[in-house]
Design a protein around this motif. Structure first.
Motif, PDB file in Angstrom:
ATOM      1  N   SER A  39       0.846  -1.194   0.000  1.00 32.27           N
ATOM      2  CA  SER A  39       0.000   0.000   0.000  1.00 32.27           C
ATOM      3  C   SER A  39       0.879   1.240   0.000  1.00 32.27           C
ATOM      4  CB  SER A  39      -0.941   0.010   1.209  1.00 32.27           C
ATOM      5  OG  SER A  39      -0.207   0.029   2.413  1.00 32.27           O
ATOM      6  N   CYS A  40       0.393   2.283  -0.621  1.00 33.90           N
ATOM      7  CA  CYS A  40       1.217   3.498  -0.715  1.00 33.90           C
ATOM      8  C   CYS A  40       1.048   4.342   0.547  1.00 33.90           C
ATOM      9  CB  CYS A  40       0.858   4.275  -1.982  1.00 33.90           C
ATOM     10  SG  CYS A  40      -0.582   5.327  -1.841  1.00 33.90           S
ATOM     11  N   PRO A  41       1.985   5.229   0.820  1.00 35.04           N
ATOM     12  CA  PRO A  41       1.891   6.035   2.038  1.00 35.04           C
ATOM     13  C   PRO A  41       0.881   7.173   1.902  1.00 35.04           C
ATOM     14  CG  PRO A  41       3.873   6.611   0.824  1.00 35.04           C
ATOM     15  CD  PRO A  41       3.239   5.468   0.086  1.00 35.04           C
ATOM     16  N   THR A  42       0.375   7.360   0.717  1.00 28.98           N
ATOM     17  CA  THR A  42      -0.476   8.488   0.285  1.00 28.98           C
ATOM     18  C   THR A  42       0.332   9.786   0.211  1.00 28.98           C
ATOM     19  OG1 THR A  42      -1.356   9.339   2.378  1.00 28.98           O
ATOM     20  CG2 THR A  42      -2.510   7.458   1.395  1.00 28.98           C
ATOM     21  N   CYS A  43      -0.201  10.700  -0.558  1.00 28.07           N
ATOM     22  CA  CYS A  43       0.390  12.044  -0.668  1.00 28.07           C
ATOM     23  C   CYS A  43      -0.728  12.972  -1.122  1.00 28.07           C
ATOM     24  CB  CYS A  43       1.568  12.029  -1.646  1.00 28.07           C
ATOM     25  SG  CYS A  43       1.069  11.790  -3.355  1.00 28.07           S
ATOM     26  N   GLY A  44      -0.366  14.179  -1.483  1.00 23.59           N
ATOM     27  CA  GLY A  44      -1.394  15.162  -1.838  1.00 23.59           C
ATOM     28  C   GLY A  44      -2.215  14.789  -3.065  1.00 23.59           C
ATOM     29  N   ARG A  45      -1.813  13.758  -3.789  1.00 25.31           N
ATOM     30  CA  ARG A  45      -2.579  13.353  -4.977  1.00 25.31           C
ATOM     31  C   ARG A  45      -3.719  12.395  -4.648  1.00 25.31           C
ATOM     32  NH1 ARG A  45       2.663  12.630  -6.364  1.00 25.31           N
ATOM     33  NH2 ARG A  45       3.519  14.294  -7.647  1.00 25.31           N
ATOM     34  N   CYS A  46      -3.665  11.832  -3.413  1.00 17.31           N
ATOM     35  CA  CYS A  46      -4.634  10.777  -3.073  1.00 17.31           C
ATOM     36  C   CYS A  46      -6.024  11.375  -2.847  1.00 17.31           C
ATOM     37  CB  CYS A  46      -4.150  10.052  -1.815  1.00 17.31           C
ATOM     38  SG  CYS A  46      -5.137   8.614  -1.434  1.00 17.31           S
ATOM     39  N   GLU A  47      -7.036  10.806  -3.492  1.00 15.28           N
ATOM     40  CA  GLU A  47      -8.396  11.347  -3.346  1.00 15.28           C
ATOM     41  C   GLU A  47      -9.379  10.285  -2.849  1.00 15.28           C
ATOM     42  OE1 GLU A  47      -9.148  14.791  -6.378  1.00 15.28           O
ATOM     43  OE2 GLU A  47      -8.151  13.167  -7.458  1.00 15.28           O
ATOM     44  N   VAL A  71      -2.911  -1.813  -2.709  1.00 11.97           N
ATOM     45  CA  VAL A  71      -3.892  -0.767  -2.442  1.00 11.97           C
ATOM     46  C   VAL A  71      -3.163   0.561  -2.664  1.00 11.97           C
ATOM     47  CG1 VAL A  71      -5.480   0.221  -0.738  1.00 11.97           C
ATOM     48  CG2 VAL A  71      -4.990  -2.236  -0.690  1.00 11.97           C
ATOM     49  N   MET A  72      -3.418   1.180  -3.812  1.00 15.73           N
ATOM     50  CA  MET A  72      -2.645   2.360  -4.209  1.00 15.73           C
ATOM     51  C   MET A  72      -3.554   3.571  -4.343  1.00 15.73           C
ATOM     52  SD  MET A  72       0.360   1.089  -4.323  1.00 15.73           S
ATOM     53  CE  MET A  72       1.371   2.266  -5.202  1.00 15.73           C
ATOM     54  N   GLY A  73      -2.999   4.739  -4.014  1.00 16.49           N
ATOM     55  CA  GLY A  73      -3.827   5.931  -3.881  1.00 16.49           C
ATOM     56  C   GLY A  73      -4.214   6.616  -5.172  1.00 16.49           C
ATOM     57  N   CYS A  74      -3.385   6.526  -6.194  1.00 13.91           N
ATOM     58  CA  CYS A  74      -3.708   7.312  -7.388  1.00 13.91           C
ATOM     59  C   CYS A  74      -3.111   6.676  -8.641  1.00 13.91           C
ATOM     60  CB  CYS A  74      -3.214   8.747  -7.216  1.00 13.91           C
ATOM     61  SG  CYS A  74      -1.454   8.896  -7.536  1.00 13.91           S
ATOM     62  N   VAL A  75      -3.212   7.395  -9.704  1.00  8.96           N
ATOM     63  CA  VAL A  75      -2.807   6.827 -11.001  1.00  8.96           C
ATOM     64  C   VAL A  75      -1.313   6.979 -11.301  1.00  8.96           C
ATOM     65  CG1 VAL A  75      -5.059   7.050 -12.114  1.00  8.96           C
ATOM     66  CG2 VAL A  75      -3.459   8.977 -12.150  1.00  8.96           C
ATOM     67  N   VAL A  76      -0.530   7.628 -10.372  1.00  7.33           N
ATOM     68  CA  VAL A  76       0.899   7.806 -10.667  1.00  7.33           C
ATOM     69  C   VAL A  76       1.617   6.460 -10.622  1.00  7.33           C
ATOM     70  CG1 VAL A  76       3.073   8.883  -9.947  1.00  7.33           C
ATOM     71  CG2 VAL A  76       0.949  10.197  -9.871  1.00  7.33           C
ATOM     72  N   ASN A  77       1.639   5.846  -9.414  1.00  9.01           N
ATOM     73  CA  ASN A  77       2.252   4.511  -9.305  1.00  9.01           C
ATOM     74  C   ASN A  77       1.206   3.416  -9.175  1.00  9.01           C
ATOM     75  OD1 ASN A  77       4.908   5.529  -9.237  1.00  9.01           O
ATOM     76  ND2 ASN A  77       4.642   6.080  -7.098  1.00  9.01           N
ATOM     77  N   GLY A  78      -0.024   3.854  -8.932  1.00  8.91           N
ATOM     78  CA  GLY A  78      -1.086   2.891  -8.631  1.00  8.91           C
ATOM     79  C   GLY A  78      -1.270   1.820  -9.680  1.00  8.91           C
ATOM     80  N   PRO A  79      -1.553   2.193 -10.935  1.00  8.79           N
ATOM     81  CA  PRO A  79      -1.818   1.131 -11.925  1.00  8.79           C
ATOM     82  C   PRO A  79      -0.626   0.185 -12.090  1.00  8.79           C
ATOM     83  CG  PRO A  79      -2.544   3.266 -12.732  1.00  8.79           C
ATOM     84  CD  PRO A  79      -1.774   3.537 -11.472  1.00  8.79           C
TER      85      PRO A  79
END
Ligand code: SF4
Length: 363
Positions: free
Chosen positions: A274-282, A307-315
């Motif tokens: 899982s990602c640590p989240t950042c300002g891109r996570c919605e 479980v990834m927060g956004c489309v940067v590294n998520g996909p």
């Protein structure tokens, strides 16, 4: 799907150690690194102790140690043993008679500090009983309770002092022609612990029980154990491990398996990335990953779940995983075996992921 197996590639050259058994669990000579823990219930309270051992067994604990402070506890061991599956090790200090009572009560192994059991004649009596029942004894050297002559010689519980203490005890057992032993040398100092095991590793071939003792709370204790145990295992040293935490022992077992997983030695349970989240996570990723972790408890096979927060590294991560999600604004995409399955609203993501993992592992 890989589960609970020992890897044996070139990165996992292990120290050659002789094989012993604790109950039906093999230790040493290439056997999987066994996970153990210790109950913190009052051993005299049979139902609480049995309850905790069953929780430990469910978490994957393969060997359970219990404190035996008196004869009532030794007697309780007999009743506890009848109700659990895991081999039980009786932890004895000071009184050799308790060791004998524990063996007679059915202990599958003993942990003693030969320095405080009352001298050679008492130790001989314990060894005689252990030999007759065919059970191993762990020689547990602890930096906090080294023999006075060794402490005088080294001034402090240095790694050399710990290794010398262990060797002295080992020779005593060998003198009595008893080789069904494993060794631990524990200190709350991580580097001393590592050095002590390294010093002894070339001198004897008995299996090693690894641990960093009095390691602390969940975060500090896990870090200390992961570094101490992890560095030794990485060097091929260690046959069984106990993570020591000021916490529910079930957490110790979970941490132990994470250490083994990180080293690619054994796998038990889903690997959650899982990602640590950042300002891109919605999306509320922390809540989603906690729900997923709880929802997958009890699964022993090891799918990779992202479980990834956004489309940067998520996909990318989600595609590499067996099952994964990558979040977007109030929604997320589900991936399975590298393929996009569908989009789901945020509130459904955790449950969709849990359902897909369970389908995958047949749970
Ligand atoms: Fe931030 Fe997205 Fe990376 Fe998570 S995956 S840390 S939200 S960039």
């Amino acid at each position: 799907m890989e589960t609970n197996e020992q890897k044996n590639d070139s990165r996992h050259q292990r120290r050659k150690s002789r094989r012993i058994f604790v109950g039906d669990i093999p230790l040493g000579d290439g056997a999987p690194v066994a996970v153990q823990s210790m109950t913190n219930t009052d051993t005299r309270d049979v139902s609480s102790t049995v309850g905790q051992i069953k929780q430990l067994e469910d978490a994957g604990c393969e060997i359970v140690r219990l404190a035996i402070p008196d004869e009532i506890a030794a007697d309780a061991l007999h009743k506890i043993k009848a109700e659990v599956k895991a081999p039980l090790i009786a932890d004895i200090h000071f009184d050799y008679r308790l060791a004998i009572s524990a063996i007679k009560a059915g202990a599958d192994g003993l942990r003693i500090n030969p320095g405080n059991i009352g001298g050679r004649d008492k130790l001989e009596k314990v060894i005689k009983e252990a030999r007759e029942r065919g059970i191993p004894i762990r020689i547990g050297v602890n930096a906090g309770s080294l023999q006075k002559d060794i402490l005088d010689k080294y001034g402090h519980p240095t790694p050399e002092a710990m290794a010398e203490s262990a060797l002295e005890h080992i020779r005593l057992f060998e003198d009595m022609d008893f080789n069904n032993i494993k060794i631990s040398m524990k200190s709350s100092n991580v580097l001393n612990t590592i050095s002590a095991y390294e010093l002894l590793s070339g001198k004897v071939d008995y299996p090693f029980h690894l641990g960093v003792t009095e390691a602390g709370t969940l975060i500090s204790g896990t870090v200390k154990n992961a570094i101490g145990i992890g560095m030794l295992l990485y060097k091929g040293i260690g046959d069984t491990i106990r993570v020591s935490l000021s916490r529910d022992p079930v957490e110790e077992v979970k941490a132990a398996y994470e250490i083994l997983r990180a080293l690619d030695l054994r796998r038990r349970g889903p690997e959650i990335i899982s990602c640590p989240t950042c300002g891109r996570c919605e999306i509320d990723l922390f809540h989603i990953v906690e729900t997923v972790e709880k929802g997958l408890q009890g699964i022993t096979s090891s799918p990779k779940v992202a479980v990834m927060g956004c489309v940067v590294n998520g996909p990318g991560e989600a595609r590499e995983a067996d099952v994964g999600i990558a979040g977007g604004r109030g929604q997320g995409v589900l991936f399975k075996k590298g393929e996009v399955v569908d989009k789901f609203p945020e509130e459904e993501l955790a449950w969709v992921l849990i359902r897909e993992v369970k389908k995958l592992v047949g749970g």
